[in-house]
Motif scaffolding. Structure first.
Motif, PDB file in Angstrom:
ATOM      1  N   ASP A 197       0.819  -1.210   0.000  1.00  0.00           N
ATOM      2  CA  ASP A 197       0.000   0.000   0.000  1.00  0.00           C
ATOM      3  C   ASP A 197       0.855   1.263   0.000  1.00  0.00           C
ATOM      4  O   ASP A 197       1.592   1.522   0.959  1.00  0.00           O
ATOM      5  N   PHE A 198       0.762   2.039  -1.103  1.00  0.00           N
ATOM      6  CA  PHE A 198       1.403   3.350  -1.211  1.00  0.00           C
ATOM      7  C   PHE A 198       2.887   3.283  -0.867  1.00  0.00           C
ATOM      8  O   PHE A 198       3.402   4.022  -0.033  1.00  0.00           O
ATOM      9  N   ASN A 242       6.725   3.415  -0.319  1.00  0.00           N
ATOM     10  CA  ASN A 242       7.783   4.432  -0.317  1.00  0.00           C
ATOM     11  C   ASN A 242       8.973   3.858  -1.091  1.00  0.00           C
ATOM     12  O   ASN A 242       9.477   2.793  -0.727  1.00  0.00           O
ATOM     13  N   GLY A 258       4.887   5.190  -4.261  1.00  0.00           N
ATOM     14  CA  GLY A 258       3.506   5.531  -3.977  1.00  0.00           C
ATOM     15  C   GLY A 258       2.465   4.603  -4.563  1.00  0.00           C
ATOM     16  O   GLY A 258       1.270   4.864  -4.418  1.00  0.00           O
ATOM     17  N   SER A 288       0.233   0.981  -5.284  1.00  0.00           N
ATOM     18  CA  SER A 288      -0.402  -0.052  -4.468  1.00  0.00           C
ATOM     19  C   SER A 288      -0.723  -1.272  -5.314  1.00  0.00           C
ATOM     20  O   SER A 288      -1.034  -1.152  -6.496  1.00  0.00           O
ATOM     21  N   TYR A 346       1.707   3.035   5.517  1.00  0.00           N
ATOM     22  CA  TYR A 346       0.841   4.024   4.881  1.00  0.00           C
ATOM     23  C   TYR A 346      -0.557   3.494   4.553  1.00  0.00           C
ATOM     24  O   TYR A 346      -1.374   4.240   4.018  1.00  0.00           O
ATOM     25  N   ASN A 352      -5.682   6.280   3.341  1.00  0.00           N
ATOM     26  CA  ASN A 352      -6.368   6.055   2.082  1.00  0.00           C
ATOM     27  C   ASN A 352      -7.746   6.673   2.194  1.00  0.00           C
ATOM     28  O   ASN A 352      -8.510   6.340   3.103  1.00  0.00           O
ATOM     29  N   ARG A 404     -10.714  -0.009   1.651  1.00  0.00           N
ATOM     30  CA  ARG A 404      -9.293  -0.280   1.479  1.00  0.00           C
ATOM     31  C   ARG A 404      -9.100  -1.758   1.175  1.00  0.00           C
ATOM     32  O   ARG A 404      -9.807  -2.607   1.732  1.00  0.00           O
ATOM     33  N   PRO A 415      -0.715   8.375  -7.517  1.00  0.00           N
ATOM     34  CA  PRO A 415      -1.184   7.485  -6.444  1.00  0.00           C
ATOM     35  C   PRO A 415      -2.558   7.911  -5.937  1.00  0.00           C
ATOM     36  O   PRO A 415      -2.982   9.062  -6.124  1.00  0.00           O
ATOM     37  N   THR A 416      -3.239   7.012  -5.286  1.00  0.00           N
ATOM     38  CA  THR A 416      -4.551   7.308  -4.718  1.00  0.00           C
ATOM     39  C   THR A 416      -4.496   7.506  -3.208  1.00  0.00           C
ATOM     40  O   THR A 416      -5.539   7.625  -2.560  1.00  0.00           O
ATOM     41  N   GLY A 417      -3.321   7.557  -2.642  1.00  0.00           N
ATOM     42  CA  GLY A 417      -3.176   7.765  -1.212  1.00  0.00           C
ATOM     43  C   GLY A 417      -1.703   7.813  -0.843  1.00  0.00           C
ATOM     44  O   GLY A 417      -0.828   7.830  -1.712  1.00  0.00           O
ATOM     45  N   GLY A 418      -1.445   7.820   0.460  1.00  0.00           N
ATOM     46  CA  GLY A 418      -0.053   7.866   0.906  1.00  0.00           C
ATOM     47  C   GLY A 418       0.527   9.259   0.797  1.00  0.00           C
ATOM     48  O   GLY A 418      -0.186  10.265   0.710  1.00  0.00           O
TER      49      GLY A 418
END
Length: 452
Positions: free
Chosen positions: A201-202, A204, A207, A209, A235, A239, A244, A364-367
């Motif tokens: 997820d997201f 590093n 970014g 998933s 992360y 979200n 999720r 990305p969609t989050g993070g």
């Protein structure tokens, strides 16, 4: 005592006599960014992956501590001397909030973890080191990890003397076909692959998933190939989507996943509280029973940090209790900020750079992170120039490749800035990029501002 020689001989430590990890460039990455940020304090920083600071309130620390003490008295039935001893004395090596961590995992991730399988660590960084140190048993041992990957993982592997074999990263995370190829190739070469590190997820720094289908495929591959997975989920809660995807640990039915968690991004990084969930059984060579992998990790921890600071655990525990042991609930305001900042950065990049075919970025969609690809070299010298001349900071992506690739990419962190600072920072970044585009070097040209 008579001094026979008036010339004092100063002690020297030749670099060649120190641990080999100290000569690796990846060990300097975090220090470099901190030094540049300290040298140019007025620069707008897209570099640090720190949580948002707008809701910090010192009074909450006291409130969380009181809540945890009340928990000790009422739910655990402790007397006042026992409460004081719990906070002031050395604590259990595994930690004093293992039950609350397990409750949090159940509430937020649907993970059913036995508190006995949890070891509370000094940040997730210690959790990584404990696992890698335990797994590294001989020179044949090897760790697989996506490339690019978090520099803290590669640094921990260096300290544990565990070589890292890179696996390609695709648009949706780790490339599972390349993972299978690297795994089988390493074994054919005589290596023993101890585990594969993965951030579904997201991740590093990229970014991205993993889709649900790939999560199932990865677990099937791990089961078929007898492969341990080290899942890092710093992360996942950040979200803004209505639903999720489940973690690998929540989907795991064969104890293939060692779960690495942290309260740095969702709690408070200053507390330095992370954890590892390691419920795998470790069987004795003589066949005389087994122990939990968590118990073996706690042996290493007892000789490394003895235990994680009980007061720090108490503050984190109090925050968990305040929010029904749900860090997703505790971070609703922060998650909204991250979603807003991410949209603003992506929209801002499009307004400023969208007309250039040789400049791109992911979405990305989050993070916390966005990666920008440019048609010129992005190195530490460019970072210093960006800070000095344009007053903007970012992270050169080559740090996440061990300086072997990523030389035309930079990572932007969206987490800490306010909307006006984001706009100003993107203006400064666009000016730097415009200055460096092919045919414009040294001309002082900039791209137009996209600020509204």
């Amino acid at each position: 005592m008579e001094i026979l020689n008036s010339e004092i001989i100063r002690a020297e430590l030749p670099a060649a006599t120190l641990h080999t990890s100290l000569g690796d460039t990846s060990m300097e990455s975090m220090t470099l960014l901190n030094e540049i940020a300290g040298t140019y304090p007025d620069a707008i920083s897209f570099a640090a992956g720190r949580p948002y600071e707008g809701f910090y309130d010192v009074s909450l620390l006291h409130a969380y501590l009181r809540t945890f003490c009340h928990h000790l008295r009422t739910e655990r039935g402790m007397s006042e001397p026992e409460v004081a001893r719990t906070l002031f004395q050395y604590g259990d090596t595994k930690g004093i909030i293992t039950d609350l961590v397990a409750r949090s995992l159940a509430a937020d991730e649907g993970i059913e973890a036995d508190p006995a399988s949890v070891v509370v660590t000094v940040g997730c960084q210690e959790a990584m080191f404990l696992v890698l140190r335990a797994l590294r048993a001989s020179d044949r041992d090897l760790l697989l990890a996506p490339s690019p990957t978090y520099v803290g993982l590669t640094g921990a592997a260096l300290l544990a003397d565990l070589p890292v074999q890179p696996v390609r990263t695709g648009p949706d995370g780790i490339d599972l076909d390349d993972l299978a190829d690297q795994l089988r190739g390493a074994r054919a070469a005589g290596h023993r692959v101890r585990a594969c590190y993965v951030t579904p997820d997201f991740a590093n720094p990229v970014g991205v998933s993993m889709p649900l289908t790939d999560r199932h495929r990865l677990l099937e591959l791990a089961a078929a190939e007898d492969l341990l997975l080290l899942e890092d989920n710093a992360y996942g809660l950040l979200n803004s989507a209505a639903e999720r995807p489940p973690t690998l640990k929540a989907l795991d039915r064969h104890q293939r996943v060692v779960y690495l968690g942290s309260f740095a991004k969702t709690g408070m990084p200053g507390a330095r509280v992370g954890y590892v969930v390691a419920g795998q059984r470790v069987t004795a060579a003589s066949g005389g029973g087994s122990t939990l992998f968590a118990d073996e990790l706690s042996k290493i921890k007892s000789m490394l940090t003895v235990n994680t600071a009980p007061i720090a655990q108490a503050v984190v525990g109090g925050k968990l209790l305040t929010h029904g042991c749900s860090m997703a609930r505790a971070n609703r305001r922060e998650t909204e900020v991250y979603a807003r900042n991410l949209r603003q950065v992506l929209d801002g990049l499009d307004r400023r750079l969208g007309g250039h075919a040789d400049i791109s970025w992911n979405a990305p969609t989050g993070g916390f992170f966005v990666v920008v690809t440019v048609p010129f070299t992005v190195d530490d010298d460019l970072l210093a120039h960006a800070a000095r001349r344009h007053g903007v900071l970012f992270t050169p992506m080559h740090h996440f490749y061990g300086s072997t690739a990523g030389h035309r990419q930079l990572r932007l962190s969206i987490s800490t800035l306010t909307p006006d600072r984001i706009e100003e920072g993107l203006d400064r970044l666009a000016a730097l990029i415009g200055e460096r585009l092919p045919g414009r070097e040294g001309a002082g040209e900039t791209l137009p501002s996209g600020a509204p």
